[in-house]
Design a protein around this motif. Structure first.
Motif, mmCIF file in Angstrom:
data_model
loop_
_atom_site.group_PDB
_atom_site.id
_atom_site.type_symbol
_atom_site.label_atom_id
_atom_site.label_comp_id
_atom_site.label_asym_id
_atom_site.label_seq_id
_atom_site.Cartn_x
_atom_site.Cartn_y
_atom_site.Cartn_z
ATOM 1 N N GLY A 23 0.814 -1.187 0.158
ATOM 2 C CA GLY A 23 -0.116 0.025 0.140
ATOM 3 C C GLY A 23 0.707 1.293 -0.188
ATOM 4 O O GLY A 23 0.533 2.456 -0.604
ATOM 5 N N MET A 24 1.772 1.289 0.750
ATOM 6 C CA MET A 24 2.742 2.578 0.646
ATOM 7 C C MET A 24 3.320 2.808 -0.595
ATOM 8 O O MET A 24 3.351 3.914 -1.044
ATOM 9 N N VAL A 25 3.724 1.629 -1.142
ATOM 10 C CA VAL A 25 4.336 1.723 -2.684
ATOM 11 C C VAL A 25 3.348 2.248 -3.638
ATOM 12 O O VAL A 25 3.579 3.175 -4.281
ATOM 13 N N ALA A 26 2.115 1.675 -3.470
ATOM 14 C CA ALA A 26 1.244 2.104 -4.202
ATOM 15 C C ALA A 26 0.598 3.539 -4.169
ATOM 16 O O ALA A 26 0.372 4.418 -5.128
ATOM 17 N N ASP A 27 0.514 3.877 -3.117
ATOM 18 C CA ASP A 27 0.426 5.369 -2.553
ATOM 19 C C ASP A 27 1.348 6.378 -2.992
ATOM 20 O O ASP A 27 0.941 7.457 -3.441
ATOM 21 N N ARG A 28 2.723 6.045 -3.110
ATOM 22 C CA ARG A 28 3.564 6.858 -3.694
ATOM 23 C C ARG A 28 3.820 6.730 -4.911
ATOM 24 O O ARG A 28 4.014 7.829 -5.453
ATOM 25 N N PHE A 29 3.869 5.758 -5.641
ATOM 26 C CA PHE A 29 4.441 5.527 -6.931
ATOM 27 C C PHE A 29 3.158 5.063 -7.921
ATOM 28 O O PHE A 29 3.338 4.886 -9.362
ATOM 29 N N GLY A 30 2.051 4.636 -7.281
ATOM 30 C CA GLY A 30 0.905 4.478 -8.015
ATOM 31 C C GLY A 30 0.766 2.864 -8.060
ATOM 32 O O GLY A 30 1.765 2.258 -7.960
ATOM 33 N N ALA A 31 -0.601 2.467 -8.189
ATOM 34 C CA ALA A 31 -0.773 0.960 -8.210
ATOM 35 C C ALA A 31 -0.115 0.027 -9.506
ATOM 36 O O ALA A 31 -0.032 -1.139 -9.412
ATOM 37 N N PHE A 32 0.112 0.795 -10.638
ATOM 38 C CA PHE A 32 0.585 -0.019 -11.563
ATOM 39 C C PHE A 32 1.804 -0.995 -11.452
ATOM 40 O O PHE A 32 1.825 -2.146 -11.844
ATOM 41 N N ARG A 33 2.818 -0.519 -10.802
ATOM 42 C CA ARG A 33 4.189 -1.101 -10.644
ATOM 43 C C ARG A 33 3.724 -2.339 -9.484
ATOM 44 O O ARG A 33 4.173 -3.365 -9.675
ATOM 45 N N VAL A 34 2.966 -2.119 -8.535
ATOM 46 C CA VAL A 34 2.763 -3.062 -7.639
ATOM 47 C C VAL A 34 2.092 -4.002 -8.064
ATOM 48 O O VAL A 34 2.094 -5.477 -7.938
ATOM 49 N N LEU A 35 0.789 -3.890 -9.027
ATOM 50 C CA LEU A 35 -0.083 -4.965 -9.671
ATOM 51 C C LEU A 35 0.946 -5.814 -10.791
ATOM 52 O O LEU A 35 0.683 -6.882 -10.772
ATOM 53 N N LEU A 36 1.849 -5.172 -11.281
ATOM 54 C CA LEU A 36 2.743 -6.049 -12.427
ATOM 55 C C LEU A 36 3.613 -6.809 -11.491
ATOM 56 O O LEU A 36 3.623 -8.119 -11.761
ATOM 57 N N ALA A 37 4.036 -6.670 -10.376
ATOM 58 C CA ALA A 37 4.979 -7.252 -9.321
ATOM 59 C C ALA A 37 4.087 -8.501 -8.841
ATOM 60 O O ALA A 37 4.499 -9.615 -8.980
ATOM 61 N N GLY A 38 2.819 -8.109 -8.308
ATOM 62 C CA GLY A 38 1.969 -8.935 -7.848
ATOM 63 C C GLY A 38 1.498 -10.178 -8.714
ATOM 64 O O GLY A 38 1.484 -11.262 -8.465
ATOM 65 N N SER A 39 1.249 -9.725 -9.945
ATOM 66 C CA SER A 39 0.931 -10.687 -10.996
ATOM 67 C C SER A 39 1.914 -11.727 -11.241
ATOM 68 O O SER A 39 1.528 -12.979 -11.333
ATOM 69 N N LEU A 40 3.289 -11.109 -11.432
ATOM 70 C CA LEU A 40 4.154 -12.225 -11.784
ATOM 71 C C LEU A 40 4.298 -13.029 -10.517
ATOM 72 O O LEU A 40 4.737 -14.358 -10.623
ATOM 73 N N LEU A 41 4.394 -12.721 -9.255
ATOM 74 C CA LEU A 41 4.558 -13.437 -8.279
ATOM 75 C C LEU A 41 3.506 -14.635 -7.809
ATOM 76 O O LEU A 41 3.618 -15.453 -7.343
ATOM 77 N N TYR A 42 2.303 -13.938 -8.354
ATOM 78 C CA TYR A 42 0.962 -14.906 -8.332
ATOM 79 C C TYR A 42 1.204 -16.043 -8.941
ATOM 80 O O TYR A 42 1.230 -17.067 -8.676
ATOM 81 N N ALA A 43 1.733 -15.694 -10.288
ATOM 82 C CA ALA A 43 2.043 -17.033 -11.338
ATOM 83 C C ALA A 43 3.018 -17.849 -10.711
ATOM 84 O O ALA A 43 3.046 -19.285 -10.881
ATOM 85 N N LEU A 44 4.268 -17.386 -10.130
ATOM 86 C CA LEU A 44 5.347 -18.130 -9.739
ATOM 87 C C LEU A 44 4.942 -19.033 -8.670
ATOM 88 O O LEU A 44 5.050 -20.052 -8.361
ATOM 89 N N GLY A 45 4.044 -18.445 -7.735
ATOM 90 C CA GLY A 45 3.422 -18.992 -6.627
ATOM 91 C C GLY A 45 2.660 -20.517 -6.873
ATOM 92 O O GLY A 45 2.843 -21.340 -6.187
ATOM 93 N N LEU A 46 1.924 -20.159 -7.761
ATOM 94 C CA LEU A 46 0.913 -21.394 -8.183
ATOM 95 C C LEU A 46 1.909 -22.445 -8.829
ATOM 96 O O LEU A 46 1.439 -23.379 -8.586
ATOM 97 N N LEU A 47 3.052 -22.005 -9.716
ATOM 98 C CA LEU A 47 3.655 -23.198 -10.180
ATOM 99 C C LEU A 47 4.446 -23.814 -8.842
ATOM 100 O O LEU A 47 4.773 -25.008 -9.112
#
Length: 409
Positions: free
Chosen positions: A73-97
């Protein structure tokens, strides 16, 4: 209107864009995770693990989701949600694998637990609600949050039968591989939530530092009460969501009953979250929250008091589904109403951390006490008692904007 105000207004995203992309992100992220209980038996049976092993990993997932939430949330408030969502999507896929490939309990905890918990922190409500808070007018904010929460609920309704079908036809590991590909869909959706830099800081007053925002929130009684209520919400929902399939199988019902029940929770959740978001504009949110927790208590007592059959399961699922995530829009709307939107994702992340501590205890105690007693009864009645507490602690919440002195700003 001065130049600073005009610039800030021009920087806002359209409501349609925010709701469409935000709803699709939440639909994907919440839809995938809602069916994790379907994997409990196939994974534990093939790996030779106890239910506690699986439950502990999912408990860690919820705890890591909560712990990573404020930072995301701190990162999203400071730099926007875009970067956080990109990183979260990639980690989500890696976690499922990693969840599919783990051959030991500790590896499963590291992937299904830690990795996926961090991923969910960056792809779910706190991040999306921060974008909603910054880009949608205050008078429509609770309604908009209800729309986003309803979208997540629709994802639950949609994905549970899909996940059950994938497990049955492709095997539990291949099903996880497919879901890993689905998680990457969040990346293009994040583009629609990419906010333009706003000039001139907040519309009113100076920017508040992170430290000042945290001291203010944690020293405020109503924030503490909201966190206490959300703890109970997490305990109840994750215990039911993960252990319901096994509970029903132990009572002699077919796996299809559990699948239908989870799907009904998702379906009725669509209506419940939308209704809660809409009602939050018309009635005091503290009364709405208290009523939701009280109705959950009545639903659980009724379910535990009658013989278990497909019909009673479906009725319980429909009732709980209507109440499932209906706490999310009013809780987050109260946070924005009290403290403003500048640090909304971060403060929402801290409230959600309390939710996830409750989730950790609910899912872990479900497995722990089942292995110890051969029954889920103790945890069911603990969920009832906590629900009574949550109904009471929300009543004194003050919803008005916090008073800030100029010197403090």
């Amino acid at each position: 209107m001065n130049a600073t105000t005009t610039s800030a207004a021009d920087a806002k995203l359209s409501m349609t864009r925010v709701l469409l992309c935000g709803a699709m992100v939440v639909t994907t992220s919440m839809g995938i995770r809602h069916g994790f209980g379907l994997w409990l038996q196939p994974i534990t049976m093939e790996r030779g693990w106890t239910r506690e092993t699986f439950s502990f990993a999912i408990a860690v997932q919820n705890l890591c989701w909560g712990l990573a939430g404020p930072l995301a949330g701190m990162v999203a408030d400071r730099f926007g949600a875009f970067r956080v969502l990109l990183a979260g999507s990639l980690l989500y896929a890696l976690g499922l694998l990693g969840m599919a490939a783990s051959a030991s309990g500790w590896a499963f905890t590291a992937t299904a637990g830690v990795l996926m918990g961090v991923a969910q922190a960056g792809t779910t409500y706190a991040i999306v609600y921060g974008v909603i808070g910054r880009n949608i007018a205050a008078e429509k904010r609770s309604w908009a949050m209800g729309v986003a929460a309803a979208a997540g609920s629709f994802g639950q309704f949609l994905m549970v039968p899909v996940e059950n079908w994938l497990i049955g036809h492709a095997g539990w590991q291949n099903a996880l591989f497919v879901l890993a590909a689905v998680a990457l869909v969040i990346m293009p959706l994040a583009v629609g939530l990419r906010e333009r830099p706003q000039q001139g800081g907040p519309a009113h007053g100076a920017r508040q530092s992170i430290g000042s925002a945290l001291r203010e929130a944690f020293g405020y009684r109503s924030f503490q009460l909201l966190m206490a209520g959300y703890f109970v919400c997490g305990f109840q929902l994750v215990f039911i969501g993960v252990h319901m399939p096994s509970y029903l199988k132990d009572r002699g019902l077919s796996p299809q009953v559990a699948t239908v029940a989870l799907a009904l929770i998702g379906l009725f959740n669509v209506f419940g979250t939308y209704a809660a978001g809409s009602l939050g504009e018309k009635v005091p949110k503290r009364y709405l929250l208290s009523g939701i927790y009280a109705l959950r208590v009545l639903a659980m007592i009724a379910f535990l008091s009658v013989p278990v059959s497909p019909m009673t399961v479906y009725l319980f699922a429909a009732m709980m589904g209507f109440l499932w995530l209906s706490t999310v829009p009013p809780t987050n709307a109260v946070v924005a109403q009290i403290f403003g939107v500048q640090h909304m994702s971060m403060l929402g992340g801290f409230v959600f951390l309390s939710h996830q501590v409750g989730s950790f205890l609910g899912v872990w105690l479900g497995g722990k006490l089942y292995d110890a007693t051969g029954s889920y009864d103790i945890v069911w009645w603990l969920a009832v008692a906590l629900g009574v507490m949550a109904a009471l602690v929300n009543l004194p919440v003050r919803e008005g904007a916090i008073e800030r002195h100029a010197a403090a700003a």
